[in-house]
Design a protein around this motif. Structure first.
Motif, PDB file in Angstrom:
ATOM      1  N   UNK A  11       8.210  -6.053  -7.053  1.00  0.00           N
ATOM      2  CA  UNK A  11       8.364  -5.648  -5.838  1.00  0.00           C
ATOM      3  C   UNK A  11       7.958  -4.290  -5.376  1.00  0.00           C
ATOM      4  N   UNK A  12       8.141  -3.501  -6.034  1.00  0.00           N
ATOM      5  CA  UNK A  12       7.492  -1.970  -5.832  1.00  0.00           C
ATOM      6  C   UNK A  12       6.246  -1.953  -5.775  1.00  0.00           C
ATOM      7  N   UNK A  13       5.628  -2.536  -6.848  1.00  0.00           N
ATOM      8  CA  UNK A  13       4.102  -2.653  -6.817  1.00  0.00           C
ATOM      9  C   UNK A  13       3.687  -3.442  -5.702  1.00  0.00           C
ATOM     10  N   UNK A  14       3.965  -4.380  -5.226  1.00  0.00           N
ATOM     11  CA  UNK A  14       3.572  -4.978  -4.073  1.00  0.00           C
ATOM     12  C   UNK A  14       3.767  -4.451  -2.843  1.00  0.00           C
ATOM     13  N   UNK A  15       4.929  -3.608  -2.779  1.00  0.00           N
ATOM     14  CA  UNK A  15       5.218  -2.646  -1.700  1.00  0.00           C
ATOM     15  C   UNK A  15       3.875  -1.548  -1.411  1.00  0.00           C
ATOM     16  N   UNK A  16       3.321  -1.132  -2.694  1.00  0.00           N
ATOM     17  CA  UNK A  16       2.642  -0.073  -2.813  1.00  0.00           C
ATOM     18  C   UNK A  16       1.175  -0.796  -2.338  1.00  0.00           C
ATOM     19  N   UNK A  17       0.753  -1.843  -3.182  1.00  0.00           N
ATOM     20  CA  UNK A  17      -0.371  -2.694  -2.668  1.00  0.00           C
ATOM     21  C   UNK A  17      -0.445  -2.970  -1.276  1.00  0.00           C
ATOM     22  N   UNK A  18       0.455  -3.380  -0.485  1.00  0.00           N
ATOM     23  CA  UNK A  18       0.566  -3.867   0.905  1.00  0.00           C
ATOM     24  C   UNK A  18       0.201  -2.422   1.583  1.00  0.00           C
ATOM     25  N   UNK A  19       0.796  -1.506   1.489  1.00  0.00           N
ATOM     26  CA  UNK A  19       0.621  -0.103   2.188  1.00  0.00           C
ATOM     27  C   UNK A  19      -0.879   0.307   1.805  1.00  0.00           C
ATOM     28  N   UNK A  20      -1.327   0.142   0.761  1.00  0.00           N
ATOM     29  CA  UNK A  20      -2.675   0.614   0.145  1.00  0.00           C
ATOM     30  C   UNK A  20      -3.634  -0.120   1.219  1.00  0.00           C
ATOM     31  N   UNK A  21      -3.341  -1.527   1.199  1.00  0.00           N
ATOM     32  CA  UNK A  21      -4.421  -2.534   1.744  1.00  0.00           C
ATOM     33  C   UNK A  21      -4.355  -2.232   3.224  1.00  0.00           C
ATOM     34  N   UNK A  22      -3.284  -1.904   3.919  1.00  0.00           N
ATOM     35  CA  UNK A  22      -3.197  -1.596   5.380  1.00  0.00           C
ATOM     36  C   UNK A  22      -3.883  -0.328   5.640  1.00  0.00           C
ATOM     37  N   UNK A  23      -3.789   0.753   4.947  1.00  0.00           N
ATOM     38  CA  UNK A  23      -4.459   1.985   5.064  1.00  0.00           C
ATOM     39  C   UNK A  23      -5.906   1.927   4.809  1.00  0.00           C
ATOM     40  N   UNK A  24      -6.407   1.018   3.859  1.00  0.00           N
ATOM     41  CA  UNK A  24      -7.913   0.723   3.568  1.00  0.00           C
ATOM     42  C   UNK A  24      -8.374  -0.063   4.827  1.00  0.00           C
ATOM     43  N   UNK A  25      -7.770  -1.107   5.150  1.00  0.00           N
ATOM     44  CA  UNK A  25      -8.340  -1.891   6.200  1.00  0.00           C
ATOM     45  C   UNK A  25      -8.283  -1.275   7.519  1.00  0.00           C
ATOM     46  N   UNK A  26      -7.427  -0.380   7.565  1.00  0.00           N
ATOM     47  CA  UNK A  26      -7.554   0.694   8.841  1.00  0.00           C
ATOM     48  C   UNK A  26      -8.712   1.444   8.807  1.00  0.00           C
ATOM     49  N   UNK A  27      -9.309   2.092   7.801  1.00  0.00           N
ATOM     50  CA  UNK A  27     -10.247   3.026   7.498  1.00  0.00           C
ATOM     51  C   UNK A  27     -11.495   2.333   7.517  1.00  0.00           C
ATOM     52  N   UNK A  28     -11.510   0.892   6.966  1.00  0.00           N
ATOM     53  CA  UNK A  28     -12.792   0.044   7.295  1.00  0.00           C
ATOM     54  C   UNK A  28     -13.039  -0.083   8.697  1.00  0.00           C
ATOM     55  N   UNK A  29     -11.829  -0.435   9.616  1.00  0.00           N
ATOM     56  CA  UNK A  29     -12.120  -0.806  10.792  1.00  0.00           C
ATOM     57  C   UNK A  29     -12.750   0.435  11.594  1.00  0.00           C
ATOM     58  N   UNK A  30     -12.214   1.437  11.068  1.00  0.00           N
ATOM     59  CA  UNK A  30     -12.600   2.801  12.060  1.00  0.00           C
ATOM     60  C   UNK A  30     -13.982   3.019  11.713  1.00  0.00           C
TER      61      UNK A  30
END
Length: 80
Positions: A11-30
């Motif tokens: 559950x902790x790993x998933x939370x980290x992965x989701x947060x990382x994915x969101x930040x990465x997708x935002x960076x990709x978008x910009x």
């Protein structure tokens, strides 16, 4: 320097992965000047998305810059 040998739960790993994915997708978008939704679709269609949620890879511990570089590298291998 002593490092902790803490065992993270899935559950902790998933939370980290989701947060990382969101930040990465935002960076990709910009970076690519595309919508967040388009960036999310591109990212979730990549091999990196699967690797991120395969907790044995440890990618969930990395930074958005690292993940975006890995995404770019894998995409460049498709066209090479």
């Amino acid at each position: 320097m002593e490092t902790s040998n803490y065992n993270f739960t899935d559950s902790q790993k998933e939370s980290c992965a989701v947060s990382l994915m969101r930040d990465t997708v935002e960076a990709l978008s910009l970076r690519d000047n595309i919508s967040y939704e388009e960036a999310l679709l591109r990212f979730t269609s990549s091999k990196i998305y699967s690797a991120l949620f395969d907790y044995d890879t440890g990618i969930w511990r990395e930074s958005p810059d690292y993940l975006l570089n890995l995404y770019d590298y894998c995409n460049s291998q498709k066209t090479a």
